[in-house]
Scaffold this active site. Structure first.
Site, PDB file in Angstrom:
ATOM      1  N   ASP A   1      29.917  51.242  11.744  1.00 58.43           N
ATOM      2  CA  ASP A   1      29.944  50.075  10.846  1.00 58.43           C
ATOM      3  C   ASP A   1      30.124  50.553   9.399  1.00 58.43           C
ATOM      4  O   ASP A   1      29.332  50.207   8.519  1.00 58.43           O
ATOM      5  CB  ASP A   1      28.657  49.266  10.997  1.00 58.43           C
ATOM      6  CG  ASP A   1      28.805  47.848  10.429  1.00 58.43           C
ATOM      7  OD1 ASP A   1      29.932  47.489  10.013  1.00 58.43           O
ATOM      8  OD2 ASP A   1      27.810  47.107  10.393  1.00 58.43           O
TER       9      ASP A   1
ATOM     10  N   PHE B   1      16.041  36.001   8.695  1.00 62.36           N
ATOM     11  CA  PHE B   1      14.786  36.639   9.083  1.00 62.36           C
ATOM     12  C   PHE B   1      14.591  37.990   8.409  1.00 62.36           C
ATOM     13  O   PHE B   1      13.509  38.552   8.439  1.00 62.36           O
ATOM     14  CB  PHE B   1      14.729  36.823  10.607  1.00 62.36           C
ATOM     15  CG  PHE B   1      15.815  37.715  11.148  1.00 62.36           C
ATOM     16  CD1 PHE B   1      15.636  39.083  11.208  1.00 62.36           C
ATOM     17  CD2 PHE B   1      17.013  37.189  11.589  1.00 62.36           C
ATOM     18  CE1 PHE B   1      16.635  39.915  11.706  1.00 62.36           C
ATOM     19  CE2 PHE B   1      18.017  38.010  12.089  1.00 62.36           C
ATOM     20  CZ  PHE B   1      17.827  39.372  12.151  1.00 62.36           C
TER      21      PHE B   1
ATOM     22  N   GLU C   1      17.608  38.168   0.686  1.00 63.15           N
ATOM     23  CA  GLU C   1      16.854  37.461   1.720  1.00 63.15           C
ATOM     24  C   GLU C   1      17.811  36.765   2.671  1.00 63.15           C
ATOM     25  O   GLU C   1      18.735  36.070   2.251  1.00 63.15           O
ATOM     26  CB  GLU C   1      15.916  36.437   1.069  1.00 63.15           C
ATOM     27  CG  GLU C   1      15.052  35.668   2.037  1.00 63.15           C
ATOM     28  CD  GLU C   1      14.075  34.746   1.327  1.00 63.15           C
ATOM     29  OE1 GLU C   1      13.323  34.041   2.001  1.00 63.15           O
ATOM     30  OE2 GLU C   1      14.093  34.734   0.068  1.00 63.15           O
ATOM     31  N   GLY C   2      17.643  36.993   3.964  1.00 59.95           N
ATOM     32  CA  GLY C   2      18.458  36.354   4.979  1.00 59.95           C
ATOM     33  C   GLY C   2      17.653  35.384   5.800  1.00 59.95           C
ATOM     34  O   GLY C   2      16.607  34.894   5.374  1.00 59.95           O
TER      35      GLY C   2
ATOM     36  N   LEU D   1      15.107  41.745  -3.312  1.00 56.61           N
ATOM     37  CA  LEU D   1      16.507  41.975  -3.654  1.00 56.61           C
ATOM     38  C   LEU D   1      17.452  41.042  -2.907  1.00 56.61           C
ATOM     39  O   LEU D   1      18.415  40.526  -3.474  1.00 56.61           O
ATOM     40  CB  LEU D   1      16.898  43.432  -3.354  1.00 56.61           C
ATOM     41  CG  LEU D   1      16.158  44.501  -4.151  1.00 56.61           C
ATOM     42  CD1 LEU D   1      16.576  45.889  -3.681  1.00 56.61           C
ATOM     43  CD2 LEU D   1      16.433  44.351  -5.645  1.00 56.61           C
TER      44      LEU D   1
END
Length: 634
Positions: free
Chosen positions: A492, A369, A366-367, A364
């Site tokens: 947050d 890490f 992806e960063g 869905l």
């Protein structure tokens, strides 16, 4: 000869400048919103845009509104006044005590707007007082004039059982009768106020030396005004479909306290509780990263000792052990790092799922890490598969990143609420990163979902209505209230940390991997802590301490995201300047498609003092009433 010419020119320019003052006295402000302060809508010709856009609720016991005005210009300033009532059947012949058109008086004058309710009527209606001013155009040597329209918004509330009274104006009021009807004069200038402009002009004309001093003062004032205007223009330069949402408002008076909100007990009012609890009386407030404010233990706050036995994989144990020497970027208060490690380890042990039962499916997001994907978990007994949302890190992730995923991903362990996304389990495998498992939700991220929506009728995207926005806000508030009752702060609250399905059922989620997947929403200041600065309350930015009141501030920004389809807040403001920007009184302005009463929720959430902000319970009560009101009309 030349100094005399300069003096004469200064007198001409000063006298020709068109300026109007229009304000509400302290007694009137106290009667309407509980604040003992004057509110200037127009001061020396400068319009207070925020005050003009704010809708003031007129309770049933008040039927007269009083305004003060005066013209400080030598030239006559013409005016034209009109009243617009959304539902005429509620009011009984609203009227003014001055002519509907004429000249703004050069001396201080008070005029009254009479808004009587019809006998036996219980209802509410919007009233707009429109004042059109015909001002000489600047510079004054031009003959053309400009028309300035002022629109005052009032919400008139009528109750059949309440008899309205005339609000007291204080001593010294004078009633004058003329052909146009009674004129009420009041609130004379105090003795310590500055002398009138006419006396000042006489002094300027009599002494050239005094004129030179005034020239210097005027030069300083004009330079300051020009700098302020340049700053406002710089802040207002935006682009995009909803560019007006990037303008900022500056609070002209001290922030509104929930004690000062007049409760008329109708469904559109923000009804305060008897007190304004900020949960400071609680001994413990636990934050999602294992911080504890106070001295007692709450909900198994993150804390423990290092040994987990042989049940955890090498990768998980290494990541948890790393956090004993280095936290996940957040300070720990009240418990040692070793105690926090033991608690996270115990939670992983209780939630552990055999890795062979879990199957990754579609990626869905992806960063650098972090990864979020859909997947399946097989039931070992029935052989059926359950669909999941899975958060995990790559094999090259550091021990600190594994620790951060587990600490933030397990924050809602043991909590159960229909609007809270709680963790289902943790799949571990020898020398492999852990997989944090969540119930499947079709749209895993509310922010991404909002960016695909529209407020208009379009066939290619989902259309959101005001009722949809209010319903989404209500659901997030219910989850936030549940956390606060459990003495837990989220820290947050944002659209990126919520998920939603096709039926607009929203769930508040933890912030695991959000820093990696939404790097533009976070910033590392001098304290070397990666935080969502533009969603945070001012005191949280300065002290890195979180309370339920700080969560309420962040909820106000989330509500702004809902009404702008997830635009970036404070997009032109540098994160390093956010604290001073908020301290100066600047806030996000009302979005283009946002109703006034929904924006009032945001404004109260952004009050300067934490104890002046509404609680989650008060917000939920207000949104529920507003939702009922919408159902009457839609």
């Amino acid at each position: 000869m030349r100094p005399l010419a300069v003096c004469a020119l200064l007198v001409l320019l000063t006298g020709c400048r068109a300026s109007v003052n229009l304000w509400v006295s302290k007694s009137e402000t106290r009667a309407l919103i509980g604040l003992a302060t004057e509110i200037f809508y127009v001061q020396e010709g400068v319009i207070n845009e925020y005050a003009m856009n704010f809708t003031v609720v007129v309770p049933p016991n008040i039927s007269d509104l009083h305004f003060n005005w005066e013209s400080t210009s030598r030239k006559a300033v013409a005016y034209d006044i009109s009243l617009e009532v959304a539902n005429p059947s509620v009011l009984d012949r609203p009227s003014l005590n001055i002519p509907s058109s004429g000249l703004v008086p050069k001396d201080h004058q008070l005029f009254t707007v009479h808004l009587p309710c019809r006998p036996g009527v219980t209802a509410e209606t919007d009233v707009r007082l429109k004042i059109s001013l015909l001002l000489p155009r600047q510079p004054p040597l031009r003959r053309k004039k400009t028309n300035t329209l002022l629109v005052f918004r009032r919400g008139r509330v009528c109750r059949a059982e309440v008899t309205p009274t005339v609000a007291p104006l204080g001593g010294g009021d004078v009633m004058l009768e003329d052909a146009a009807g009674p004129t009420r004069l009041g609130d004379p200038p105090a003795d310590d106020e500055t002398p009138s402009s006419g006396v000042l002009y006489m002094a300027v004309g009599s002494s050239c030396g005094v004129i030179l001093v005034i020239m210097i003062i005027l030069a300083v004032v004009l330079s300051r005004n020009s700098a302020a205007k340049r700053r406002k223009r710089a802040l207002s330069d935006t682009s995009g479909e909803y560019d007006s949402t990037h303008h900022y408002m500056q609070v002209p008076t001290p922030s509104y306290s929930c004690h000062s909100i007049r409760s008329s007990h109708h469904y559109a009012s923000l009804r305060p509780l008897p007190t304004c609890p900020s949960y400071t009386s609680q001994k413990t407030v636990t934050t999602p990263l294992g911080q504890t404010i106070g001295h007692s233990h709450s909900l198994g706050s993150h804390g423990g000792a290092a040994g987990f036995g042989q049940t955890l994989s090498h990768s998980v144990s290494q990541g948890l052990s790393h956090s004993s020497g280095q936290s996940s970027g957040q300070p720990s208060v009240g418990h040692s790092s070793g105690h926090r490690v033991r608690d996270v380890g115990e939670r992983v042990s209780e939630l552990m799922v055999d890795r062979r039962r879990v199957e990754l499916d579609t990626m869905l997001e992806e960063g650098t890490f972090g990864r979020i994907a859909t997947g399946w978990m097989a039931d070992s007994d029935a052989g059926e598969k359950e669909r999941l949302i899975i958060k995990y890190v790559t094999e090259h992730a550091s021990a600190a990143q594994v620790s951060m995923l587990l600490q933030e991903g397990l924050v809602f362990y043991g909590l159960r609420h229909k609007n809270l996304l709680s963790v289902l389990g943790v799949a571990v495998e020898e020398r492999a990163p852990p997989l944090v498992l969540y119930p499947y939700v079709k749209h895993w991220n509310l922010k991404k979902y909002l960016q695909t929506c529209s407020f208009g009728a379009r066939s290619d995207v989902k259309t959101l209505t005001v009722r949809d926005v209010v319903d989404l806000a209500e659901q997030v508030t219910q989850a936030l209230l549940y956390l606060h009752v459990q003495n837990i702060c989220h820290t947050d609250v944002a659209a990126r940390n919520c998920c939603v399905d096709d039926s607009l059922h929203v769930k508040l989620a933890d912030s695991a991997l959000s820093r990696d997947l939404f790097p533009d929403d976070y910033c590392c200041l001098a304290d070397n802590i990666n935080r969502s600065i533009k969603w945070m309350a001012m005191e949280a930015i300065l002290t890195n301490q979180y309370t339920p009141a700080a969560d309420v501030w962040s909820f106000g920004v989330l509500l702004w995201e809902l009404t702008t389809l997830a635009q970036q807040p404070y997009v032109e403001v540098d994160p390093f300047e956010m604290a001073s920007f908020l301290d100066e009184g600047y806030r996000l302005a009302q979005p283009l498609n946002c109703p006034d009463k929904l924006f009032s929720v945001m404004a109260f959430c952004w009050s300067r003092e934490p104890e002046e902000r509404p609680t989650a319970e008060q917000i939920l009560d207000y949104l529920h009433g507003f939702s009922k009101q919408l159902s009457h009309y839609l």
